[in-house]
Design a protein around this motif. Structure first.
Motif, PDB file in Angstrom:
ATOM      1  N   SER A  37       0.828  -1.228   0.000  1.00  0.00           N
ATOM      2  CA  SER A  37       0.000   0.000   0.000  1.00  0.00           C
ATOM      3  C   SER A  37       0.849   1.259   0.000  1.00  0.00           C
ATOM      4  N   HIS A  38       2.074   1.180   0.534  1.00  0.00           N
ATOM      5  CA  HIS A  38       2.969   2.335   0.617  1.00  0.00           C
ATOM      6  C   HIS A  38       4.347   1.902   0.119  1.00  0.00           C
ATOM      7  N   PRO A  39       4.601   1.989  -1.197  1.00  0.00           N
ATOM      8  CA  PRO A  39       5.815   1.451  -1.814  1.00  0.00           C
ATOM      9  C   PRO A  39       7.119   1.981  -1.223  1.00  0.00           C
ATOM     10  N   ASP A  40       7.097   3.169  -0.644  1.00  0.00           N
ATOM     11  CA  ASP A  40       8.332   3.721  -0.103  1.00  0.00           C
ATOM     12  C   ASP A  40       8.584   3.265   1.341  1.00  0.00           C
ATOM     13  N   LYS A  41       7.700   2.433   1.835  1.00  0.00           N
ATOM     14  CA  LYS A  41       7.826   1.964   3.209  1.00  0.00           C
ATOM     15  C   LYS A  41       8.133   0.454   3.242  1.00  0.00           C
ATOM     16  N   GLN A  42       8.774   0.049   4.336  1.00  0.00           N
ATOM     17  CA  GLN A  42       9.012  -1.362   4.553  1.00  0.00           C
ATOM     18  C   GLN A  42       8.126  -1.855   5.691  1.00  0.00           C
ATOM     19  N   CYS A  43       7.724  -3.106   5.594  1.00  0.00           N
ATOM     20  CA  CYS A  43       6.850  -3.679   6.618  1.00  0.00           C
ATOM     21  C   CYS A  43       7.714  -4.191   7.767  1.00  0.00           C
ATOM     22  N   GLU A  44       7.809  -3.387   8.794  1.00  0.00           N
ATOM     23  CA  GLU A  44       8.618  -3.760   9.951  1.00  0.00           C
ATOM     24  C   GLU A  44       7.751  -4.252  11.111  1.00  0.00           C
ATOM     25  N   LEU A  45       6.415  -4.271  10.884  1.00  0.00           N
ATOM     26  CA  LEU A  45       5.477  -4.714  11.905  1.00  0.00           C
ATOM     27  C   LEU A  45       4.617  -5.860  11.366  1.00  0.00           C
ATOM     28  N   HIS A  46       3.871  -6.517  12.270  1.00  0.00           N
ATOM     29  CA  HIS A  46       3.009  -7.637  11.864  1.00  0.00           C
ATOM     30  C   HIS A  46       1.672  -7.518  12.575  1.00  0.00           C
ATOM     31  N   CYS A  47       0.576  -7.532  11.783  1.00  0.00           N
ATOM     32  CA  CYS A  47      -0.775  -7.499  12.348  1.00  0.00           C
ATOM     33  C   CYS A  47      -1.196  -8.930  12.660  1.00  0.00           C
ATOM     34  N   GLU A  48      -1.415  -9.210  13.970  1.00  0.00           N
ATOM     35  CA  GLU A  48      -1.741 -10.575  14.380  1.00  0.00           C
ATOM     36  C   GLU A  48      -3.107 -11.003  13.867  1.00  0.00           C
ATOM     37  N   LYS A  49      -4.093 -10.079  13.875  1.00  0.00           N
ATOM     38  CA  LYS A  49      -5.440 -10.439  13.448  1.00  0.00           C
ATOM     39  C   LYS A  49      -5.493 -10.705  11.953  1.00  0.00           C
ATOM     40  N   CYS A  50      -4.862  -9.842  11.177  1.00  0.00           N
ATOM     41  CA  CYS A  50      -4.869 -10.005   9.712  1.00  0.00           C
ATOM     42  C   CYS A  50      -3.799 -10.992   9.245  1.00  0.00           C
ATOM     43  N   ASP A  51      -2.859 -11.284  10.164  1.00  0.00           N
ATOM     44  CA  ASP A  51      -1.723 -12.163   9.846  1.00  0.00           C
ATOM     45  C   ASP A  51      -1.007 -11.674   8.599  1.00  0.00           C
ATOM     46  N   LEU A  52      -0.678 -10.351   8.624  1.00  0.00           N
ATOM     47  CA  LEU A  52      -0.018  -9.735   7.475  1.00  0.00           C
ATOM     48  C   LEU A  52       1.116  -8.831   7.948  1.00  0.00           C
ATOM     49  N   PRO A  53       2.200  -8.727   7.168  1.00  0.00           N
ATOM     50  CA  PRO A  53       3.218  -7.708   7.458  1.00  0.00           C
ATOM     51  C   PRO A  53       2.633  -6.325   7.135  1.00  0.00           C
ATOM     52  N   VAL A  54       2.875  -5.354   7.988  1.00  0.00           N
ATOM     53  CA  VAL A  54       2.367  -3.992   7.755  1.00  0.00           C
ATOM     54  C   VAL A  54       3.474  -2.993   8.075  1.00  0.00           C
TER      55      VAL A  54
END
Length: 551
Positions: free
Chosen positions: A68-85
């Motif tokens: 969703s934000h190409p200039d950002k890296q996913c350094e977090l993880h949403c437990e409910k969605c089970d997705l890197p954010v």
């Protein structure tokens, strides 16, 4: 020697030029670079690069890009969605109320799992596959020899039949020649008799002519005619020529005389065991008990009494009874092989090892013996103890029940080859576990199940020899006291034991709970179960083996 899949001997090259050894790594672009290509890579100002030495790469997380934000890296993880954010996703409120964690924790757990998988694949699973391929190649290499033996056997049988036919033909020729000689002798005798008569006739004719020419009254008056004698012509020998009445060749009978060739059976068979992971073990498919077990095959062994039966694959069973001969039958009842015990004594019991070899106990000379390609080797000789029954375990060991020569003690001993590994004789209070241990079987959960004839009970201990339970029968069907004899187990960890004089089989669960009877068996003794969970029952006094489907 380095492992072929973990060797560090090959050189890693730059992802950009693919020719020079890499030196650096760009974390933003996830690309490996050589010294020359680093400068070119940094000229691209469309994004912020972060180039580090390659040796630091493994300790630096390679964060995924945020979709969703190409200039950002996913350094977090949403437990409910089970997705890197990324942090922007979190601040946008899209994951409001969701548990957010550091992606490193997820990566660490996943990485550890990956490493375990890699280690298992490299060290355990892949070498096993290579071993299986090697076994198949070995089997292929042996085909020429094995099929050559079959062809040679066919030639030898053909030669034997030819010899028999040649013998028969020569005998017929000899009979014909003898008849010809007799025929010729009869004709010669007839010719001699006629020739003798002709000689007499010639002399009579000459005499008559002489009398007539002499005109001698005395000769004429004394003449006696013999014409009546010669009017009766000599008998003619009538000889009926022999004839050969060849039978029509019955091709079917001729093929049967030659011998049958068993069909080529190609089955996909599961390996003897499934490799288990460190965390979980595979379970067999769940099978339920049939309401009405059914007999699917019966083999008449030709013995007077039958004591033991053991499966060899799905189509063959070994049997032993009241003589020194152990017999291997195909399920259709055809006798394949007979083996005589080394000592000439009756075998007390038999078992088939994981390798397909036959093991038997000889309680008269206190030995356990292995039959490999019809050669018998004594692998264990006991002193002061008589071996009774034997079974082969999942690990390849042998479990042997035995009693002391004074009949006062009984025990179970585990052997690896000829080496004693474990003795099971007493419980935690040093009381005897067994009175007269007879038939024995190892369950799928590695429990050791023994039919104790001395106290009419099934005694079950765990792998270490600790008593789990005793089963002393079920009252609903018993006409006489419980009389356990043969015992076996199946893929469902059921325990099946023969109740001889109640003419039935008891089915128990692995904890000793009675489940069901199998009836309509006559004085059952030995039991075994094949890899498809078919039960084989040795009926003692009719000396028959019944194959029963009960699952």
């Amino acid at each position: 020697m380095l492992h072929p899949r973990r060797s560090a001997q090959h050189v890693l090259l730059c992802d950009a030029c693919e020719t020079a050894p890499l030196q650096s790594h760009c974390e933003r672009c996830n690309i490996n670079l050589c010294t020359n290509c680093v400068g070119k890579h940094l000229l691209d100002s469309s994004r912020k690069h972060r180039v580090i030495p390659f040796i630091e790469k493994s300790s630096t997380p390679n964060y995924p890009k945020c979709p969703s934000h190409p200039d950002k890296q996913c350094e977090l993880h949403c437990e409910k969605c089970d997705l890197p954010v990324c942090s922007t996703c979190v601040s946008s409120g899209k994951h409001k109320g969701h548990d957010i964690s550091d992606i490193q924790k997820k990566l660490s757990a996943k990485t550890q799992s990956l490493r375990k998988d890699l280690e298992e694949l490299e060290i355990k699973i892949f070498p096993r596959y290579e071993e299986i391929v090697s076994d198949v190649q070995t089997e292929k290499a042996e085909l020429e020899t094995k099929y050559g033996k079959l062809t040679k056997a066919a030639d030898q049988q053909g030669e034997a039949l030819h010899r028999e036919i040649t013998t028969i033909v020569n005998q017929r020729k000899s009979d014909i020649a003898e008849m010809k000689i007799k025929h010729l002798a009869a004709l010669d005798k007839n010719t001699d008799e006629i020739t003798h008569s002709i000689t007499e006739l010639k002399q009579i004719i000459l005499n008559l002519k002489a009398i007539l020419e002499s005109n001698d009254v005395s000769l004429i008056s004394t003449y006696n005619s013999r014409n009546d004698e010669f009017r009766r012509l000599p008998p003619k020998v009538q000889v009926t020529l022999p004839s050969l009445s060849p039978q029509k060749i019955n091709t079917k009978q001729l093929r049967e005389m030659f011998g049958s060739l068993s069909s080529l059976s190609i089955n996909t068979e599961e390996q003897g065991y499934t490799m288990k992971s460190a965390e979980t073990a595979s379970s067999p498919p769940v099978k339920s008990l049939l309401d009405e077990p059914r007999v699917t095959a019966t083999i008449d062994t030709g013995n007077n009494r039958l004591f033991s039966v053991s499966c060899l694959g799905e189509e063959k069973v070994w049997t032993c009874g009241d003589n020194e001969i152990m017999k291997l039958f195909r399920l259709r009842g055809k006798l394949l092989t007979s083996i005589k015990t080394k000592s000439g004594n009756w075998p007390h019991a038999i078992a088939v090892t994981r390798e397909g070899n036959l093991v038997y106990t000889d309680y008269r000379n206190n030995t356990i013996n292995l039959v490999d390609k019809k050669k018998i080797q004594t692998v264990i000789t006991l002193e002061g103890w008589e071996p009774r029954n034997v079974c082969s375990t999942a690990s390849g060991d042998l479990l042997v029940t035995m009693i002391s020569e004074d009949r006062e003690q009984s025990k179970v001993v585990r052997y690896s080859g000829s080496t004693e590994k474990q003795t099971i004789q007493f419980d935690d209070q040093d009381r005897p576990l067994y009175s007269l241990a007879r038939y024995i079987s190892e369950n799928r959960n590695l429990d050791i199940c023994v039919a104790d004839w001395g106290v009419n009970a099934v005694v079950v201990v765990n792998q270490s020899g600790k008593l789990r339970f005793r089963y002393t029968g079920h009252n609903s069907n018993s006409k006489q006291s419980f009389d356990p004899y043969g015992i076996t187990t199946d893929s469902q960890s059921h325990i099946l034991t023969a109740d001889r004089y109640n003419n039935c089989i008891h089915i128990l669960d692995q904890d000793g709970q009675f489940l069901r009877y199998i009836q309509n068996v006559f004085i059952p003794c030995g039991l075994c179960v094949d890899i498809r969970d078919n039960l084989f029952v040795a009926e003692c006094y009719v000396a028959k083996v019944k194959k029963i489907q009960y699952l």
